[in-house]
Design an enzyme around this catalytic site. Structure first.
Site, short mmCIF file in Angstrom:
data_model
loop_
_atom_site.label_atom_id
_atom_site.label_comp_id
_atom_site.label_asym_id
_atom_site.label_seq_id
_atom_site.Cartn_x
_atom_site.Cartn_y
_atom_site.Cartn_z
N ARG A 1 0.99 -1.20 0.26
CA ARG A 1 0.01 0.12 -0.10
C ARG A 1 0.71 1.34 0.04
NH1 ARG A 1 -3.05 -3.08 3.94
NH2 ARG A 1 -4.58 -4.09 2.82
N LYS B 1 2.30 11.39 -11.48
CA LYS B 1 1.25 10.53 -12.35
C LYS B 1 2.10 9.36 -12.41
CE LYS B 1 -1.66 13.67 -14.40
NZ LYS B 1 -2.16 14.22 -15.77
N GLU C 1 7.87 18.08 -25.23
CA GLU C 1 7.16 18.30 -23.91
C GLU C 1 7.88 19.60 -23.39
OE1 GLU C 1 4.54 16.86 -22.96
OE2 GLU C 1 4.74 14.46 -22.97
N LYS D 1 6.38 22.94 -14.23
CA LYS D 1 5.69 21.77 -13.96
C LYS D 1 5.28 21.86 -12.42
CE LYS D 1 4.27 17.16 -14.45
NZ LYS D 1 4.19 15.98 -15.11
N GLU E 1 -5.26 17.30 -10.72
CA GLU E 1 -5.73 17.58 -12.04
C GLU E 1 -7.46 18.01 -11.82
OE1 GLU E 1 -3.94 15.83 -15.45
OE2 GLU E 1 -5.77 15.72 -16.38
N ARG F 1 -3.92 21.84 -14.03
CA ARG F 1 -2.77 20.54 -14.32
C ARG F 1 -3.21 20.08 -15.82
NH1 ARG F 1 0.06 15.97 -10.78
NH2 ARG F 1 1.38 15.08 -12.74
N ASN G 1 -1.71 18.64 -20.72
CA ASN G 1 -1.89 17.73 -21.79
C ASN G 1 -2.22 18.35 -23.03
OD1 ASN G 1 -1.94 15.30 -20.12
ND2 ASN G 1 -3.89 15.85 -19.12
N HIS H 1 -2.09 16.02 -25.89
CA HIS H 1 -2.09 14.53 -25.50
C HIS H 1 -3.14 13.65 -25.82
CE1 HIS H 1 1.39 16.04 -23.47
NE2 HIS H 1 1.76 14.92 -22.46
N HIS I 1 -2.28 10.72 -27.42
CA HIS I 1 -2.49 9.02 -26.89
C HIS I 1 -3.26 8.35 -27.97
CE1 HIS I 1 -2.16 10.67 -22.54
NE2 HIS I 1 -0.71 10.42 -23.34
N HIS J 1 6.18 8.73 -27.57
CA HIS J 1 5.36 9.46 -26.85
C HIS J 1 5.50 10.91 -27.27
CE1 HIS J 1 2.65 11.02 -23.71
NE2 HIS J 1 3.62 11.76 -23.27
#
Ligand code: NAD
Ligand code: GLY
Length: 363
Positions: free
Chosen positions: A121, A143, A185, A227, A237, A241, A245, A248, A252, A265
């Protein structure tokens, strides 16, 4: 010279150290370890280059570091590979206080972070990013994720590292295509919130491509500063935030649609950003000259500005899995101008389809 930034998240705040030769400096890492034991998750490409430097330095400061060497590639960002990490952690009796160190690019960082979030955990976690993309983006902000065949980074957790160590010397061995992918990026920060940085990038791109260390240090630090500010303001987010993206949602879709690992990517983000810019112009926000200016910078960086011709309908189908979809409504990050992005549902399906078709290779 080393620069240090801070990600301000209260008691979970952590430093980002940026400089050359940091891998060999265990004194930067040791204060963040709870035990004299760590696990280093890396891959078959990075291990022969940098594992010994790191584990040797840790050993000299009395820390036993056990390596876990994974197969290399976006296509291995899966449950199966994650289980290899868990097997190694259990096999060597790692405890909740053992630290997991991710040594590699964004794939290793995202998977290592997710494993750390889940193991017992939650175990402490350190990011040592070795690609430009991971130094400017994926190692910062917590993330973590793996891919699902139906969607990129769909299974994951927010889980912050205790430390980010960006050793610029590791960028010397990076393939040119990977360096360019990282620049996508970097350019993103200029586009979404830092217009002066965009101009700096226009003026210093040649130095970055030549891997000039002073230029790289500026680019990594300025990207991480942007960032860190965004993450400190909106860790989970719920608002700002999402601007990180830009490109993205389309990117994606390209990665999932072509099969993971086909396009990098950063390459998918570059082509996706041009679709977003095209759409922003169709809404009357960006001028045609702005779109050309963005395109010029990506082309100079060696990045694709035309997306693969999957067909607009297929793009829209893939984009339905985007994490910004709310109550079934697609929301996109678009540009009001260079240096200012917004999350919006203002674009109609017809506009989105037209922007995709205009920016696809078949067009
Ligand atoms: P990557 O991790 O696949 O690394 C690229 C390639 O470079 C790999 O083959 C790797 O083994 C190799 N490599 C790494 N360091 C090297 C070095 N110093 N010298 C030579 N080769 C080296 O790809 P990436 O571009 O670093 O990261 C992309 C991943 O990051 C994607 O999965 C993406 O989804 C994720 N990402 C996550 C976030 C986030 O916020 N968590 C943000 C952006 C991207
Ligand atoms: N790379 C996007 C984010 O960290 O939010």
């Amino acid at each position: 010279m080393m620069q240090t930034l801070n990600v301000a998240l209260g008691e979970r705040s952590y430093p980002i150290h940026i400089g050359c030769g940091l891998l060999a400096d265990a004194a930067l890492i040791a204060p963040h370890l709870k035990q004299k034991k760590a696990v280093v998750v890396t891959n078959t490409t990075v291990a022969p280059l940098y594992l010994e430097t790191l584990t040797g330095a840790l050993a000299r400061s009395g820390v036993a570091a056990q390596p876990v060497v994974l197969p290399d590639g976006e296509q291995y960002k899966t449950w199966e590979t994650l289980n290899l990490i868990f097997a190694a952690l259990l096999g060597s009796h790692c405890e909740r206080g053992t630290t997991l160190i991710a040594l590699g690019g964004g794939v290793i960082g995202d998977m290592g972070g997710f494993a750390a979030a889940c193991y017992q955990r939650g175990m402490p976690f350190i990011q040592i990013p070795t690609t430009l993309l991971s130094q400017v983006d994926s190692s910062v902000g917590g993330k973590t994720a793996i891919n699902h065949p139906l969607g990129k980074n769909m299974i994951g957790a927010f889980y912050q590292p205790r430390l980010v160590l960006a050793d610029l010397s590791t960028l010397d061995t990076l393939a040119e295509r990977e360096l360019a992918a990282g620049l996508a990026e970097v350019i993103k920060y200029g586009l979404i919130r830092d217009p002066d940085f965009f101009v700096w990038l226009e003026n210093n791109l040649a130095a970055l491509l030549a891997r000039d260390k002073a230029a790289l240090a500026t680019a990594v630090a300025r990207s991480c500063a942007n960032k860190a500010e965004v993450v400190a303001a909106d860790e989970r987010e719920t608002g700002e935030r999402a601007l990180l993206n830009l490109g993205h949602t389309f990117g994606h879709a390209i990665e999932t649609g072509l099969g993971y690992g086909e396009w990098l990517h950063g390459e998918a983000v570059a082509a996706g950003t041009l679709i977003a810019a095209e759409l922003s112009a169709r809404l009357g926000w960006l001028m045609a000259g702005d779109v050309q200016r963005i395109e010029r910078l990506f082309v100079r960086a060696g990045l694709p500005v035309q997306a693969p011709a999957l067909g607009a309908a297929r793009y829209l189908e893939l984009m339905r899995h985007d994490k910004k979809v709310q109550d079934g409504q697609l929301r996109l990050v678009l540009l009001e101008r260079i240096g200012r992005a917004v999350v919006t549902d203002a674009a109609s399906t017809a506009d989105i389809e037209a922007a995709i078709e205009a920016r696809c290779r078949c067009a």
